[in-house]
Scaffold this active site. Sequence first.
Site: not given
Length: 227
Positions: A12, A178
């Site tokens: 990410d 996350d």
Amino acid sequence: MTDFPFDAVGFDLDGTLLDTFRDLGTAVNHALELGGFDPVPVDSSKDLIGGGAKIMLAKAVDAQGGMPDDEFRKLYKAMLRYYSEHNAVYSQPYPGVIETLDELASRGATMAVVTNKFEDFATNILTTLGLTDRFARIIGGDSMGKGADGKYLSKPHPDPVIAAREACGGVRFAFVGDSSYDVAAAKAASVPVIVAAYGYCDKPPHELGGDAVIDSFDGLISALESL
């Protein structure tokens, strides 16, 4: 070192590779002010990141009473215009990112980025920071097109993660993120996922359901080896 357990790793972007909340928060506030809303503390943008810029702005607007859909669309476009010109003012890699990416490359791992940020924005930021060439592919929230419902096939949909794995040519692929969007996408794609606890987690890190949790980016290598 051929015994490294993964030959490809996907990441990410916001809250995982890069600390981007200041630029995102500034863009949100620009739009809020245009729409006649009160600005929000820039730090609060950490709590809004995850599903992409549209969800960030929608949450901020809804918290102040909301607005009609057609007016929101105009405000969202204004936010994107602003962000397209101011998306790498404050954003920087987290501590340990450069060194860890170097170490992964030295171990033969191919890498990709999977973000819900539009691909052009992600590419621009990574290019500005000199990181683009480290990744086999940068997949944004709009890269996979739209589904039958007219919505982009972005995380938590598995397609972007699957495309990243294919772009890396890796059978042994792990993902790092996350948020619940990252974990859900990785799980749906049947790949192990490591949670970045230092990022913009939308739930307590250990409750996101990842296969491992790291408190800093330089803990990634050992976390991958433990899977």
